[in-house]
Design an enzyme around this catalytic site. Sequence first.
Site, PDB file in Angstrom:
ATOM      1  N   ALA A   1      35.932  12.694 -10.133  1.00  0.00           N
ATOM      2  CA  ALA A   1      35.582  12.177  -8.638  1.00  0.00           C
ATOM      3  C   ALA A   1      33.994  12.283  -8.495  1.00  0.00           C
ATOM      4  CB  ALA A   1      36.144  13.173  -7.744  1.00  0.00           C
TER       5      ALA A   1
ATOM      6  N   GLY B   1      40.011  13.696 -10.997  1.00  0.00           N
ATOM      7  CA  GLY B   1      40.706  12.643 -10.163  1.00  0.00           C
ATOM      8  C   GLY B   1      40.861  11.417 -11.224  1.00  0.00           C
TER       9      GLY B   1
ATOM     10  N   GLU C   1      44.192  12.500 -12.258  1.00  0.00           N
ATOM     11  CA  GLU C   1      45.146  12.229 -11.325  1.00  0.00           C
ATOM     12  C   GLU C   1      45.528  10.628 -11.307  1.00  0.00           C
ATOM     13  OE1 GLU C   1      42.845  14.577  -8.761  1.00  0.00           O
ATOM     14  OE2 GLU C   1      44.755  15.641  -7.944  1.00  0.00           O
TER      15      GLU C   1
ATOM     16  N   GLU D   1      38.580  20.784 -12.037  1.00  0.00           N
ATOM     17  CA  GLU D   1      38.112  21.053 -10.788  1.00  0.00           C
ATOM     18  C   GLU D   1      37.666  22.589 -10.529  1.00  0.00           C
ATOM     19  OE1 GLU D   1      40.806  19.203 -11.607  1.00  0.00           O
ATOM     20  OE2 GLU D   1      40.885  17.534 -10.469  1.00  0.00           O
TER      21      GLU D   1
END
Length: 713
Positions: free
Chosen positions: A63, A107, A110, A130
Amino acid sequence: MNDLVKLTRDSDIGVITINNPPVNALSPGVPEGIEAAIQTCCEDLSVKAMILIGAGNTFIAGADIKELEKITSGEKPFDGAMFRLFPAIENCSKPIIAAIHGTALGGGLETALSCHYRVAVASAQVGQPEVKLGLIPGAGGTQRLPRLTGLAKAAEMCAGGELVSAAEAARIGILDQLVDGDLLQGAIAFARQVIAKGSLPCKTCDREIPPCDPQAMSAIKHAFAKRARGLVAPQKAIEAVEAASLPFEEGIQREAELFSECLFSEQSKALIHVFFGEREVSKIPGIGKEGSKLPIRHAAVVGAGTMGSGIAINYANAGIPVLLKETSQEALDRGLAIIRKIYTAMVQRGRITQAEMDQRWRLIQPTLNYDRFIEADIVVEAVFEGMELKKQVFAELDKVTRPDAILASNTSTLDIDAIATATSRPQQVIGHHFFSPANIMRLLEIVRGKETSPQVIATSMALAKTLKKVGVLVGNCNGFVGNRMFGPYQREAQFLVEEGARVEEVDAVLVDFGMALGPFAVADLAGLDVAWRIRHESQHLVAQGTRQPLVLDTLYEQDRYGQKTGAGWYRYPEGTRRAIPDPDVQQLIEDKAQQAGLVRRDISKVEIVERILYALINEGAKVLSEGIAIRAVDIDIIYLYGYGFPAHRGGPMWYADTVGLNRIYERICQFEQQHGVEWAPAPLLKKLAESGKKFSDLDRDRSLKRGLITEVE
Ligand code: NAI
């Protein structure tokens, strides 16, 4: 779509390419672009499947962290396009295949997990890192990953944050296929197989969680409870993964709650501060970026003791040939034995291969003379800590090296300008203060003398990166930033044991706070002989009439040098590093304290933390106002990477901001009244406290004032 996401076709397959260099982060525009591309493909009857792939060196590496900061600062609401993207991928009626090279992180993984299939090249890596930012996967990672790997493996990945190789990812169910050769062609071939089967896309959210041994899960929980030491995110990550046993939507809801708790936590803010801080410290005002660096192709190290041998390893690891000079064959052999032992352990642990060890070993060239020093682009001096000896060595180096060679000292405290006077080229002289063990510790304090040239500074900052260190530029004063601040820190630890606390108690309180080691354990590790030598070298700087620690010199005189002699502040059973509290030391402290007229009292844990850390912060404020550190964050990075300060507290100056400078200032004023002049509050601290500001405000104001700051790469 948009500039960040392109849609192309290979016959009946839509190829969605993310092009957001350098790491294809999920910045604003990327999720929207992917979603739009999927929509286009869904509406086009001739498209039978889609491939999601990254342009450049990687898939999606995560991210956009700046975006997270915007959320916590209230600049942006908490529901972004990223959270809509994953169901959009997963619920697509046509199969979507993630094609992974480089890394699929956070992300990025993900995104891949919400695709229906995943293929990757063998060199790819995946992970949910994370936790390293005090977060957990917040876009379904904790719910989809266990549906592929089982709960235990997913918990381990989400709580530990470590990367997993493609081969391992295939073994544990994350990847459907490894691709040999060209990734896109391999992914297209895979997509055609999927189309040929004609089955509906397989949604990760609909999968059953593979069974796992309940003992494996409890072992992981236990291991992280022990390892995480005060960190919240790893525990929350495990909790979120366990929620995957609930129906998918409920699990997602629970993950969102836990993610939000982490995102707004002080720990996450501190870790994100560290993440950006590490990049910030390479920005040096007034040092140009272009054409300002000298090439470093050959190095030399003088002194093959504890530090010199570790420094030589750093150069060899970076592929730079390095001469290693000593005064006697015996000392040289001792240094080489240290190096061999370190490399052998790396081979045994599988960190490097035997061939790599042999190659690095050959780059280290032992010598007893200066014959080949003319080849060196840089020399790092690491002889004993003594001004006369350092000057003598620098005078010799001035004669035997090329005039353009950099002469660096690894001194931990001494005046770089004074050392430079022994040479005819003070502009080439600089401090390269490595930390022990030099082959492991990531900090390199780069000490600028008053005449050090910008080119030598720029070269040093770039060299730090080459050596895989975090270089922080500091000014020249006794102890520079790190050791100067460490003085008051260690002083208060010693005063506290003289006043009534116990050695092991002080250490335990600081370890509880999150320090890697307590002050006395650190002193024993670094060597009380080293501390003694430093103290005596800087005796002339001690202000008359100030309170001095009572015990250190006696321990030194008793040959208690710390771990290296099996006894220091603690005892160490033969051949171990296990610190055992020593009643003899306790008695010595009590006797000395009594002779000095100190009356022992109970000391609270709060006082231990405040005395030791506020002394550190107060000195940090002085260092900052004198310009010895460029920014508060530079001090934070020095303490994180050089002194074992807990990253989740962001470093001493960030920690001070979280406590509140007003409160710290008040306590320091009280300590000044109780304990004397060494507690005089730093004027900068007073000023910030009175104006309700923080050190981080000061950093921001300073960088705005400076305008353009260039980064040395
Ligand atoms: P050490 O005592 O382990 O090694 C010093 C070495 O220098 C000895 O092997 C000695 O034989 C050699 N030496 C002395 N004169 C020499 C000469 N003229 N030519 C070549 N070699 C010579 O000392 P250590 O701990 O490695 O410290 C070296 C320097 O690094 C000191 O300035 C120290 O303050 C600094 N330092 C030490 C740290 C530590 O934790 N030990 C951490 C950071 C810096």
